[in-house]
Design a protein around this motif. Structure first.
Motif: not given
Ligand SMILES: [Zn+2]
Length: 90
Positions: A22-45
């Protein structure tokens, strides 16, 4: 201002784990801890690599497993949603 019910927050929380496809098919992701938005390809871990349901992303900004992708259907770039989830889960 958007209103999210506890049921919606719980449903959104389920989408924060075992969600690699689901993450890899998303256009954007959000984090509900630090409240930031980023693209799926920014995820490294990723964690939960042994789980057949799929791996869980760690946020590239804060390294917490609190990432939701836009393919979940939730408005992950809505700060109100991320804020409500942070208050609910942290
Ligand atoms: Zn984060």
């Amino acid at each position: 201002m958007s209103i999210f019910t506890p049921e919606q927050l719980q449903e959104a929380h389920k989408r924060s784990i075992f969600h690699q496809q689901e993450i890899l098919s998303s256009s954007i992701c959000g984090c509900f801890y630090c409240l930031s938005n980023f693209a799926p390809n920014e995820i490294v871990e990723w964690v939960d690599s042994e789980d057949p349901r799929g791996m869980t992303a760690l946020c590239p900004k804060c390294a917490i497993d609190s990432v939701i992708g836009s393919s979940s259907g939730f408005p992950v770039d809505d700060k109100e949603l991320l804020n409500r989830m942070r208050k609910f889960y942290f």
